[in-house]
Enzyme design. Structure first.
Site, PDB file in Angstrom:
ATOM      1  N   LEU A  62       0.896  -1.282  -0.033  1.00 32.90           N
ATOM      2  CA  LEU A  62       0.092  -0.078  -0.089  1.00 32.90           C
ATOM      3  C   LEU A  62       0.727   1.292   0.031  1.00 32.90           C
ATOM      4  O   LEU A  62       0.510   2.287  -0.470  1.00 32.90           O
ATOM      5  CB  LEU A  62      -1.041  -0.001   1.082  1.00 32.90           C
ATOM      6  CG  LEU A  62      -2.227  -0.942   1.370  1.00 32.90           C
ATOM      7  CD1 LEU A  62      -2.789  -0.965   2.680  1.00 32.90           C
ATOM      8  CD2 LEU A  62      -3.129  -0.681   0.076  1.00 32.90           C
ATOM      9  N   VAL A  81      -9.718  -4.722  -0.499  1.00 35.24           N
ATOM     10  CA  VAL A  81      -9.924  -5.205   1.092  1.00 35.24           C
ATOM     11  C   VAL A  81      -8.880  -4.892   1.779  1.00 35.24           C
ATOM     12  O   VAL A  81      -8.919  -4.618   3.082  1.00 35.24           O
ATOM     13  CB  VAL A  81     -10.366  -6.795   1.011  1.00 35.24           C
ATOM     14  CG1 VAL A  81     -10.794  -7.088   2.403  1.00 35.24           C
ATOM     15  CG2 VAL A  81     -11.066  -7.194  -0.002  1.00 35.24           C
ATOM     16  N   ALA A  82      -7.595  -4.642   1.306  1.00 37.28           N
ATOM     17  CA  ALA A  82      -6.439  -4.503   2.047  1.00 37.28           C
ATOM     18  C   ALA A  82      -6.536  -3.417   3.263  1.00 37.28           C
ATOM     19  O   ALA A  82      -7.244  -2.159   2.751  1.00 37.28           O
ATOM     20  CB  ALA A  82      -5.424  -4.326   1.380  1.00 37.28           C
ATOM     21  N   TYR A 167      -7.622   2.323  14.394  1.00 30.99           N
ATOM     22  CA  TYR A 167      -8.231   1.615  13.143  1.00 30.99           C
ATOM     23  C   TYR A 167      -9.815   2.167  12.754  1.00 30.99           C
ATOM     24  O   TYR A 167      -9.690   2.372  11.595  1.00 30.99           O
ATOM     25  CB  TYR A 167      -8.525   0.057  13.670  1.00 30.99           C
ATOM     26  CG  TYR A 167      -9.459  -0.595  12.620  1.00 30.99           C
ATOM     27  CD1 TYR A 167      -9.056  -1.373  11.684  1.00 30.99           C
ATOM     28  CD2 TYR A 167     -10.976  -0.839  12.934  1.00 30.99           C
ATOM     29  CE1 TYR A 167      -9.723  -2.051  10.761  1.00 30.99           C
ATOM     30  CE2 TYR A 167     -11.692  -1.501  12.234  1.00 30.99           C
ATOM     31  CZ  TYR A 167     -11.054  -2.248  11.031  1.00 30.99           C
ATOM     32  OH  TYR A 167     -11.730  -2.934  10.222  1.00 30.99           O
ATOM     33  N   LYS A 171      -9.821   3.671   8.709  1.00 32.18           N
ATOM     34  CA  LYS A 171     -10.731   3.058   7.996  1.00 32.18           C
ATOM     35  C   LYS A 171     -11.770   4.500   7.666  1.00 32.18           C
ATOM     36  O   LYS A 171     -12.248   4.537   6.442  1.00 32.18           O
ATOM     37  CB  LYS A 171     -11.701   2.065   8.649  1.00 32.18           C
ATOM     38  CG  LYS A 171     -11.028   0.662   8.978  1.00 32.18           C
ATOM     39  CD  LYS A 171     -10.464   0.163   7.672  1.00 32.18           C
ATOM     40  CE  LYS A 171     -11.743  -0.645   6.816  1.00 32.18           C
ATOM     41  NZ  LYS A 171     -10.881  -1.507   5.788  1.00 32.18           N
ATOM     42  N   PRO A 194     -18.704  -3.942   6.433  1.00 30.15           N
ATOM     43  CA  PRO A 194     -18.898  -5.125   7.476  1.00 30.15           C
ATOM     44  C   PRO A 194     -18.920  -4.744   8.891  1.00 30.15           C
ATOM     45  O   PRO A 194     -18.045  -3.935   9.122  1.00 30.15           O
ATOM     46  CB  PRO A 194     -17.952  -6.048   7.254  1.00 30.15           C
ATOM     47  CG  PRO A 194     -17.248  -5.671   5.781  1.00 30.15           C
ATOM     48  CD  PRO A 194     -17.312  -4.217   5.661  1.00 30.15           C
ATOM     49  N   VAL A 197     -16.778  -9.615  12.069  1.00 33.52           N
ATOM     50  CA  VAL A 197     -17.158 -10.621  10.980  1.00 33.52           C
ATOM     51  C   VAL A 197     -16.694 -11.775  11.984  1.00 33.52           C
ATOM     52  O   VAL A 197     -15.685 -12.007  12.309  1.00 33.52           O
ATOM     53  CB  VAL A 197     -16.239 -10.462   9.806  1.00 33.52           C
ATOM     54  CG1 VAL A 197     -16.331 -11.415   8.947  1.00 33.52           C
ATOM     55  CG2 VAL A 197     -16.578  -9.230   9.321  1.00 33.52           C
ATOM     56  N   SER A 209     -11.043  -9.961  14.117  1.00 38.21           N
ATOM     57  CA  SER A 209     -12.522 -10.042  14.501  1.00 38.21           C
ATOM     58  C   SER A 209     -12.870 -11.308  15.190  1.00 38.21           C
ATOM     59  O   SER A 209     -13.895 -11.244  15.742  1.00 38.21           O
ATOM     60  CB  SER A 209     -13.154  -9.802  13.036  1.00 38.21           C
ATOM     61  OG  SER A 209     -12.803 -10.660  12.227  1.00 38.21           O
TER      62      SER A 209
END
Length: 341
Positions: A62, A81-82, A167, A171, A194, A197, A209
């Site tokens: 990234l 998704v990363a 986090y 996000k 989500p 999960v 998660s």
């Protein structure tokens, strides 16, 4: 849906499950993995049914512009998704939040450069859609859950209450960056958030998660209750969803022409007291800690925190609370981590 799809972050919990789902449907998949991954680390991807014929793995970072050009080239859709997960960092603003934001730009630049990408499904998180305002007050009557943006300044200022604030912040800011980039570059982006999960996992490590869902297990199998407290503070509830539904929702949003904007993805919400009662009744032989001892059971349930937007579009959740926890425990049993009376 036909063609080749790229899963950015294919070696993670959701990413690996999504790769498996796409291969199961007969699609060709490009999946990016961390550059540090060696052959011995990615056997769980290479052994998936159909992987030998239709899965190609790419090292990508990234932090490196252009790193995603090759894996995204020739793909008609990208599942992004990363996300950085170095939450023990001494410099989370740069090493977590900064990497998430710059990584979003780097990946989406590669999507534009490819010229074949018709849509990007960006994996955000329910933690970007907190009903909290900048004063820390909860709004329980939203016109749409997806209209909320988590107050980053508030959680930064209350790090004791939100121990995983990097986090939450990463996000939220990464998704906002994705929307700005998409608008400026005329890129079709849909985001999915989500909740916590659960379900089975194929990774060689226990996903965070899953540890959150099973925080009440004794020993070192879960996470500190303070993490769960921060989730309750953020949402006014404990929201859960099965990984299979999360993967199906990603593919649904990629396929659905009418999909646009943000989509919360959760199957059920409950209080800690309700969760404890459920666990004791369904798994009477399981040894657990007293969930209410470390957590304030007075957190109100935010009954408006629902996935109405995606279900109104036609998506249906196939797994409820029972399946979420049954599959979590089954994976733990295989690893020999469950203690019973």
């Amino acid at each position: 849906m036909q063609g080749r799809f790229c899963v950015v972050g294919g070696d993670g919990f959701i990413g690996s499950s999504l790769v498996n789902s796409l291969l199961h449907r007969g699609f060709s998949v490009h999946a990016t993995i961390l550059p540090t991954s060696g052959k011995e680390d990615i056997h769980y991807l290479q052994r998936l049914p159909g992987a030998h014929e239709r899965l190609k793995l790419f090292n990508a970072d990234l932090r490196v512009e252009g790193s995603f050009d090759s894996p995204i080239s020739g793909c008609q859709g990208v599942f992004f998704v990363a996300s950085p997960t170095n939450f023990s960092s001494k410099d989370p603003e740069n090493e977590v939040v900064g990497v998430a934001v710059q990584g979003t730009i780097n990946v989406l630049k590669s999507c534009v450069e490819a010229k074949t990408v018709k849509r990007v499904v960006f994996t955000s998180s329910s933690c970007t859609m907190s009903p909290l305002n900048e004063e820390g007050e909860m709004n329980n009557n939203p016109s749409s859950v997806e209209s909320f943006w988590t107050p980053v300044n508030y959680i930064r200022s209350n790090q004791q209450q939100f121990p995983v604030w990097p986090y939450f912040a990463s996000k939220t800011l990464a998704e906002q960056t994705a929307w700005s980039f998409a608008e400026e570059n005329n890129l079709d982006v849909v985001t999915i958030g989500p909740s916590v999960v659960g379900g089975p996992f194929i990774t060689p490590y226990i996903p965070t998660s899953i540890q959150i869902l099973l925080w009440f297990l004794p020993g070192k199998n879960g996470v500190p209750s303070s993490i769960v407290r921060s989730i309750l503070s953020l949402f006014g509830t404990f929201p859960v969803v099965h990984v299979s539904d999360v993967c199906h929702a990603h593919i649904f949003l990629m396929e659905q022409p009418a999909a646009q904007g943000r989509y919360l993805c959760l199957a059920d919400t409950l209080s800690v007291k309700e969760l404890q009662q459920f666990i004791i009744k369904r798994y009477p032989d399981l040894k657990i800690t007293d969930m209410l001892q470390d957590l304030d059971s007075s957190f109100p349930i935010n009954t408006q925190y629902k996935s109405d937007k995606i279900t109104d579009l036609g998506f249906r959740f196939n797994y409820g609370l029972e399946e979420i926890y049954d599959d979590c425990f089954e994976s733990y049993k295989k690893l020999g981590l469950l203690a019973t009376e």
